[in-house]
Design a protein around this motif. Structure first.
Motif, mmCIF file in Angstrom:
data_model
loop_
_atom_site.group_PDB
_atom_site.id
_atom_site.type_symbol
_atom_site.label_atom_id
_atom_site.label_comp_id
_atom_site.label_asym_id
_atom_site.label_seq_id
_atom_site.Cartn_x
_atom_site.Cartn_y
_atom_site.Cartn_z
ATOM 1 N N ALA A 51 16.642 29.457 48.093
ATOM 2 C CA ALA A 51 17.092 30.559 47.745
ATOM 3 C C ALA A 51 16.546 31.557 46.186
ATOM 4 O O ALA A 51 17.068 30.781 45.401
ATOM 5 C CB ALA A 51 18.456 30.714 48.586
ATOM 6 N N TYR A 53 18.442 33.912 45.333
ATOM 7 C CA TYR A 53 19.896 34.343 44.549
ATOM 8 C C TYR A 53 20.602 33.139 45.425
ATOM 9 O O TYR A 53 20.783 32.728 46.253
ATOM 10 C CB TYR A 53 20.197 35.438 44.965
ATOM 11 N N PRO A 54 22.070 33.122 44.916
ATOM 12 C CA PRO A 54 23.534 32.360 44.939
ATOM 13 C C PRO A 54 23.827 33.089 46.292
ATOM 14 O O PRO A 54 23.203 34.378 46.553
ATOM 15 C CB PRO A 54 24.123 32.406 43.928
ATOM 16 N N VAL A 55 23.593 32.598 47.437
ATOM 17 C CA VAL A 55 24.608 32.933 48.257
ATOM 18 C C VAL A 55 26.059 34.359 47.937
ATOM 19 O O VAL A 55 26.771 34.685 47.356
ATOM 20 C CB VAL A 55 25.485 32.216 49.123
ATOM 21 N N PRO A 94 28.162 36.694 44.209
ATOM 22 C CA PRO A 94 27.424 36.097 44.374
ATOM 23 C C PRO A 94 29.442 35.614 45.195
ATOM 24 O O PRO A 94 30.699 35.859 44.431
ATOM 25 C CB PRO A 94 27.755 34.898 43.067
ATOM 26 N N GLU A 190 26.883 26.564 40.463
ATOM 27 C CA GLU A 190 26.866 25.885 42.262
ATOM 28 C C GLU A 190 26.289 24.448 42.503
ATOM 29 O O GLU A 190 25.735 23.560 41.939
ATOM 30 C CB GLU A 190 24.358 26.788 41.802
ATOM 31 N N ARG A 245 24.218 27.667 46.331
ATOM 32 C CA ARG A 245 22.779 28.051 46.554
ATOM 33 C C ARG A 245 22.093 27.157 48.188
ATOM 34 O O ARG A 245 22.899 26.921 48.088
ATOM 35 C CB ARG A 245 21.418 29.260 45.614
#
Length: 253
Positions: A51, A53-55, A94, A190, A245
């Protein structure tokens, strides 16, 4: 985001009156092959997708709204807590204040909805994405550059860049990895899939063995944001600078 009827997710009649949004993940292809891992060791991985970006808070909210905390399917061999609010709740920041178990449960739920497997990265995958094939120290190159990541530089001549909180994902677009993944240095730590002391152990369990975190956060100095820096905490720990992520090994259109 992709819309899906709440009834299709097996939620109760009250929730079924509204529509659940499923996250669209912006996947970046990470080509397979050899790469530099840790202190000069060479390893090899197949192609995978990470991904960009991070979630985010908005993406994680879809799991909560779909009744994810109440569905036993997503919590097999996991410790299930009550959801905790993100310290910085803006939609495109995030998602923080989630532990390792919650990140795994979210990935299981999203895999079911998307029709292909998504999961947390192993630390090998995370490091490959962050350091490229040539083992760079930071995603953008060999040295830290002021204004290239959301980190803590208090007490230095660059201290005016310290924000004291997360930023929206993708703000540091000029600091991408070789393949274009963002926020791999700073913003939030992360979660990775594997255990810290036994990196080959990836499976979920309730042992409490500490898991790996990578990337540093807004609360840490530049040395913590290096692509090779390992960090660890208990899988049940939730902090306002921990996020996650996703990766997938399935080719994504």
């Amino acid at each position: 985001m992709k819309r899906v009827a709440a009834a299709d997710l097996g939620i109760d009649a009250v929730q079924a009156q509204r529509t659940i949004l499923l996250p669209d993940i912006d996947w970046v292809e990470i080509p397979g092959g050899d790469f530099v891992f840790q202190e000069g060791e060479r390893r090899s991985l197949p192609t995978f997708y990470m991904a960009r970006y991070p979630v985010t808070n908005a993406q994680y909210r879809t799991f909560i709204d779909a009744g994810g905390y109440g569905d036993e399917r997503w919590w097999r061999d996991l410790v299930r807590p009550e959801p905790e609010e993100s310290r910085f709740p803006q939609a495109n920041r995030p998602r923080t204040n989630v532990d390792w178990y919650e990140a795994v449960a979210f990935s299981r739920w999203l895999s079911e909805q998307l029709g292909y497997e998504v999961r947390l990265p192993t630390e090998e995958e995370w490091e490959r994405a962050a350091r490229g094939q040539d083992g760079r120290e930071y995603p953008w190159g060999a040295r830290y550059q002021t204004g290239y990541a959301n980190i803590d530089k208090k007490g230095t001549k660059a201290g005016e860049w310290y924000l004291g909180q997360t930023t929206a994902v993708g703000v540091y677009g000029h600091a991408s990895s070789a393949e274009g993944v963002l926020d791999l240095s700073g913003n939030v730590w992360e979660w990775c899939l594997n255990k810290y002391d036994r990196p080959d152990e990836l499976a979920a369990d309730t042992s409490g063995d500490w898991r790996v975190l990578r990337g540093g956060s807004w609360l840490n100095p530049p040395s913590y944001a290096r692509g090779s820096q390992r960090f660890t905490f208990a899988p049940s720990d939730r902090y306002f600078d921990y996020g996650f992520r996703l990766v997938s090994s399935v080719p994504v259109a």
